[in-house]
Design an enzyme around this catalytic site. Sequence first.
Site, short mmCIF file in Angstrom:
data_model
loop_
_atom_site.label_atom_id
_atom_site.label_comp_id
_atom_site.label_asym_id
_atom_site.label_seq_id
_atom_site.Cartn_x
_atom_site.Cartn_y
_atom_site.Cartn_z
N ASP A 35 -101.72 65.32 -22.37
CA ASP A 35 -102.79 64.97 -21.63
C ASP A 35 -102.37 65.33 -20.12
O ASP A 35 -101.69 64.22 -19.49
CB ASP A 35 -103.68 63.73 -21.62
N GLU A 60 -99.21 62.30 -14.86
CA GLU A 60 -100.01 62.23 -13.79
C GLU A 60 -99.17 62.05 -12.40
O GLU A 60 -98.08 61.58 -12.47
CB GLU A 60 -100.71 60.72 -14.04
N ASN A 87 -95.54 65.82 -10.77
CA ASN A 87 -96.41 67.27 -10.76
C ASN A 87 -96.20 67.61 -12.10
O ASN A 87 -94.91 68.03 -12.54
CB ASN A 87 -95.93 67.88 -9.87
N ASP A 113 -108.35 68.02 -10.74
CA ASP A 113 -108.85 68.16 -9.40
C ASP A 113 -109.17 69.57 -9.10
O ASP A 113 -108.68 70.60 -9.25
CB ASP A 113 -107.69 67.93 -8.21
N LYS A 117 -111.36 74.38 -1.60
CA LYS A 117 -111.60 75.43 -0.58
C LYS A 117 -110.56 76.61 -1.13
O LYS A 117 -109.37 76.09 -1.74
CB LYS A 117 -110.73 74.76 0.76
N ASP A 149 -116.55 69.77 -14.82
CA ASP A 149 -118.02 69.51 -14.38
C ASP A 149 -118.16 70.61 -13.06
O ASP A 149 -119.31 70.80 -12.77
CB ASP A 149 -118.60 68.30 -14.18
C1 LIG Z 1 -110.33 64.14 -11.54
S1 LIG Z 1 -109.20 63.29 -12.00
C2 LIG Z 1 -109.34 63.19 -13.81
C3 LIG Z 1 -108.70 62.08 -14.64
C4 LIG Z 1 -109.01 61.99 -16.16
N1 LIG Z 1 -108.30 63.33 -16.92
C5 LIG Z 1 -110.38 62.11 -16.59
O1 LIG Z 1 -110.94 63.15 -17.18
O2 LIG Z 1 -111.18 61.01 -16.12
C6 LIG Z 1 -107.59 64.52 -11.97
C7 LIG Z 1 -106.11 63.66 -12.30
O3 LIG Z 1 -105.16 64.61 -12.30
C8 LIG Z 1 -104.14 64.22 -11.68
N2 LIG Z 1 -103.44 65.42 -11.29
C9 LIG Z 1 -103.71 66.32 -10.28
N3 LIG Z 1 -102.75 67.35 -10.24
C10 LIG Z 1 -101.87 67.05 -10.98
C11 LIG Z 1 -100.44 67.51 -11.48
N4 LIG Z 1 -100.24 68.56 -10.70
N5 LIG Z 1 -100.02 67.03 -12.08
C12 LIG Z 1 -100.18 65.88 -12.72
N6 LIG Z 1 -101.50 65.10 -12.57
C13 LIG Z 1 -102.25 65.71 -11.61
C14 LIG Z 1 -104.80 63.59 -10.30
O4 LIG Z 1 -103.94 62.51 -9.65
C15 LIG Z 1 -105.98 62.84 -11.01
O5 LIG Z 1 -105.66 61.34 -11.59
#
Ligand SMILES: C[S@@+](CC[C@H](N)C(=O)[O-])C[C@H]1O[C@@H](n2cnc3c(N)ncnc32)[C@H](O)[C@@H]1O
Length: 209
Positions: A35, A60, A87, A113, A117, A149
């Site tokens: 995940d 994460e 990352n 995320d 932009k 979403d």
């Molecule tokens: C909007 S949250 C969604 C969290 C969860 N998957 C959910 O559906 O509730 C997106 C998550 O992805 C993480 N994230 C963003 N870019 C990432 C990357 N390149 N590698 C690992 N995690 C990342 C963010 O820190 C955040 O915790």
Amino acid sequence: MRQHVNPLSSNFNQIERIPSLIEMFGDSKLNLHLDIGCAAGEFLFDLALVNTSWNYLGIEIRERLVKNAKLKVVEREIKNLYFIFGNASNILNDVQSKFIFKNIKSISFNFPDPWFKKRHYKRRVIQPEFIKFLANSLQKGALIFIKTDVKDLFDYMDYTISRNFYFKTIDKTDFNYSESFNPYEVKTNREKYVINNQLNIFERIYIKI
Ligand SMILES: C[S@@+](CC[C@H](N)C(=O)[O-])C[C@H]1O[C@@H](n2cnc3c(N)ncnc32)[C@H](O)[C@@H]1O
């Protein structure tokens, strides 16, 4: 509203040591689900507890969340769950992670995320190069699940994955969740919020051919 972490920051160039599957899990031979962007990992805790015949790995980029999730795994003595900080693209591209791909049966990108932009699109976790890398690394039959979403983000992710010749869309109505990593269709935190607020969910499943 939390501030998004910029995954392109040089802070994430160095990655932590990736342990072997034997170090991560009680039974390293189980099917493995990955995940990406698992936040505090609640979704994976729920899955690991109800479905002990799979291993779950979360990546994460927010270090504090990963530290806490790792502590909880140890405290609760959960043997089919592991978390890695960083990352996701840097971690998976690293030579240390090569062995993981032998076991990965599926990957989920749940509500990544959006980076609205245009000049920030390059910070989105799904990138053509990353998808190309996954196409070259995943076994045939491995699945990718995307959910969001944000319609614009969905269109972007769908376009980026679909234009790769090695990924084919699976019709959700033909998909049997009972044999997947998520047999009880557990919801992520963001998904619960989206459902409670009656917002749309855009999702798709792809298979590596
Ligand atoms: C909007 S949250 C969604 C969290 C969860 N998957 C959910 O559906 O509730 C997106 C998550 O992805 C993480 N994230 C963003 N870019 C990432 C990357 N390149 N590698 C690992 N995690 C990342 C963010 O820190 C955040 O915790």
